[in-house]
Design an enzyme around this catalytic site. Structure first.
Site, PDB file in Angstrom:
ATOM      1  N   ASP A 155       0.822  -1.206   0.000  1.00  0.00           N
ATOM      2  CA  ASP A 155       0.000   0.000   0.000  1.00  0.00           C
ATOM      3  C   ASP A 155       0.866   1.271   0.000  1.00  0.00           C
ATOM      4  O   ASP A 155       2.096   1.209  -0.077  1.00  0.00           O
ATOM      5  CB  ASP A 155      -0.957  -0.043   1.192  1.00  0.00           C
ATOM      6  CG  ASP A 155      -2.344   0.468   0.848  1.00  0.00           C
ATOM      7  OD1 ASP A 155      -2.465   1.329  -0.039  1.00  0.00           O
ATOM      8  OD2 ASP A 155      -3.320   0.012   1.487  1.00  0.00           O
ATOM      9  N   ASP A 247      -9.483   3.644  -3.669  1.00  0.00           N
ATOM     10  CA  ASP A 247     -10.158   2.397  -3.304  1.00  0.00           C
ATOM     11  C   ASP A 247     -11.565   2.286  -3.903  1.00  0.00           C
ATOM     12  O   ASP A 247     -12.279   3.274  -4.082  1.00  0.00           O
ATOM     13  CB  ASP A 247     -10.284   2.291  -1.786  1.00  0.00           C
ATOM     14  CG  ASP A 247      -8.950   2.060  -1.109  1.00  0.00           C
ATOM     15  OD1 ASP A 247      -7.937   1.907  -1.818  1.00  0.00           O
ATOM     16  OD2 ASP A 247      -8.914   2.052   0.132  1.00  0.00           O
TER      17      ASP A 247
END
Length: 439
Positions: A155, A247
């Site tokens: 991430d 996201d």
């Protein structure tokens, strides 16, 4: 370093040096889009070994393993939050959540013939505030290898100011058609000709790539940098897939926004490299059956990683059937043709229109596994509409007038269809056709 490891490392580096623009790994790892399951969309931080093993067992029980779903991925919140081990400097698996450690869980999953993924971030902490890997890449890669990890989702949270890029990159404003894919509010754009490979973001991700290539285990590298720093320009030489947006969430509006963005990136898709529009939401939220179908069909046709994100022990038969569609999975996993389906007509809009609400509606792509062409027709509107595939408009079919056609959702043989095929679609549904030989 063992001889086999040295050769594998040299091969990966050589592939980059020769300008192949791809991170080529042993055993074809990363050549095709990854298929699997991830814990985040279903459980967030509320994870433990039992939930992960339940998912693994269900992948086998439901027949998903036989269809190629292989990775069981542990997302954020798997470690002790207070910090690293004082002596080894390794991240410590939470003993309450994982009493046998990650290695013990990995062994159980491997015994099912599946693979295991784990999560970290190219920052000081993960997105949920747990220890991350910036500055500890070699230590963490070695730990992951020793634990039996096969996949790393990496991430982009919490990097310090010293690692902030000199410029800001334009990730298109997915929420507005008016911007036409531009970033009018970007106050610090890079100068013309700037090479984003030299950016600090690219360097943060290269450091983990180099660490993963150096360990004695092949670990698929899934980068999650949210489309920042022009990742499409350097993602293929750094990882096996790279996130091209923020996201996802289980709403049609977000799925439509991401599909619209990704439709302009299809030239970056091929063997060894895949822009990643994020994990699947099939089975989550209040998506309609039509929206679940369209979501899965678009992701499969774009040759995106297909990572299931719902609780498999409570999945409906209808949603399981979507995730198990053999035609779409075969297209996604074609071992001979690496390119995805491309939009050939936007439909609702003029071609090449950036519209988060109405993405490209007509897609096609060749397939060796299907023995023909995959054709998708999307109804992006909020009411039932008719969509028509005209063969002479489809790049792969324009030389013919009649073809054998199969409905990919039902498996029904539609016989010889001449000139065009029309179908009535409810809101946000998609038709999926396998168009075979001429007739």
């Amino acid at each position: 370093m063992t001889k086999s490891l040295a050769l594998a490392t040299a091969a990966a580096v050589l592939a980059l040096a020769q300008g192949s623009n791809a991170l080529v790994r042993p055993g074809n790892v990363g050549k095709l889009p990854a298929l699997g399951w991830n814990s985040w969309n279903a459980f967030g931080c509320n994870i433990d070994a039992t939930k992960i093993m339940t998912a693994a067992n269900e992948v086998v029980k439901l027949g998903l393993k036989d269809l190629g779903y292989a990775y069981i991925n542990i997302d954020d919140c798997w470690s002790v939050k207070s910090g690293r081990d004082a002596s080894t400097h390794r991240i410590v698996p939470d003993p309450a959540k994982f009493p046998n450690g990650i290695s013990g869980l990995a062994a159980q999953i491997h015994n099912l013939g599946l693979k295991v993924g784990i999560y970290s971030s190219a920052g000081l902490t993960t997105c949920a505030g747990y220890p991350a890997s910036l500055g500890y890449e070699a230590i963490d890669a070695q730990a992951f290898a020793e634990w039996g990890i096969d996949y790393l989702k990496y991430d982009n949270c919490d990097h310090p100011a010293s690692w902030t890029d000199a410029y800001t990159y334009c990730v298109p404003d997915y929420s507005s058609k008016a911007t036409n894919g531009t970033c009018p509010n970007n106050k610090n754009p890079a100068p013309a000709g700037y090479d984003w490979r030299t950016s600090l973001t690219a360097e943060r991700y290269r450091r983990m790539r180099d660490a993963l290539v150096s360990v004695d285990r092949t670990i698929l590298y899934s980068m999650c940098d949210w489309g920042q720093a022009d990742v499409n320009a350097w993602g293929n030489e750094t990882g096996n897939s790279w996130r091209m947006s923020d996201d996802i969430n289980p709403s049609w509006s977000r799925i439509s926004q991401i599909a619209n963005m990704n439709s302009f990136l299809m030239n970056y898709v091929n063997f060894w490299g895949h822009p990643d529009p994020d994990m699947l939401e099939v089975g989550n939220g209040n998506l309609t059956p039509a929206e679940n179908r369209a979501h899965f069909a678009l992701w499969a046709a774009m040759k995106s990683p297909l990572i299931i994100g719902t609780a498999l022990d409570s999945i409906s038969q209808a949603n399981l059937a979507i995730l198990s569609n053999k035609f779409l999975l075969k297209f996604n996993q074609d071992p001979v043709i690496g390119r995805p389906a491309h939009p050939y007509k936007w439909g609702y809009n003029p071609n090449w229109t950036f519209d988060p609400v109405h993405p490209a509606e007509y897609w096609s792509g060749p397939s060796s596994t299907l023995g023909g062409t995959l054709v998708l027709m999307l109804n992006s509107e909020d009411t039932t509409q008719t969509r028509t595939a005209v063969w002479k408009e489809v790049p792969e079919l324009k030389q013919g007038t009649g073809f054998h056609v199969t409905d990919a959702w039902t498996g029904k043989d539609l016989g010889c269809v001449r000139n065009q095929y029309s179908v009535q679609l409810e809101s946000h549904d998609v038709a999926a056709l396998v168009v075979g030989g001429a007739c």
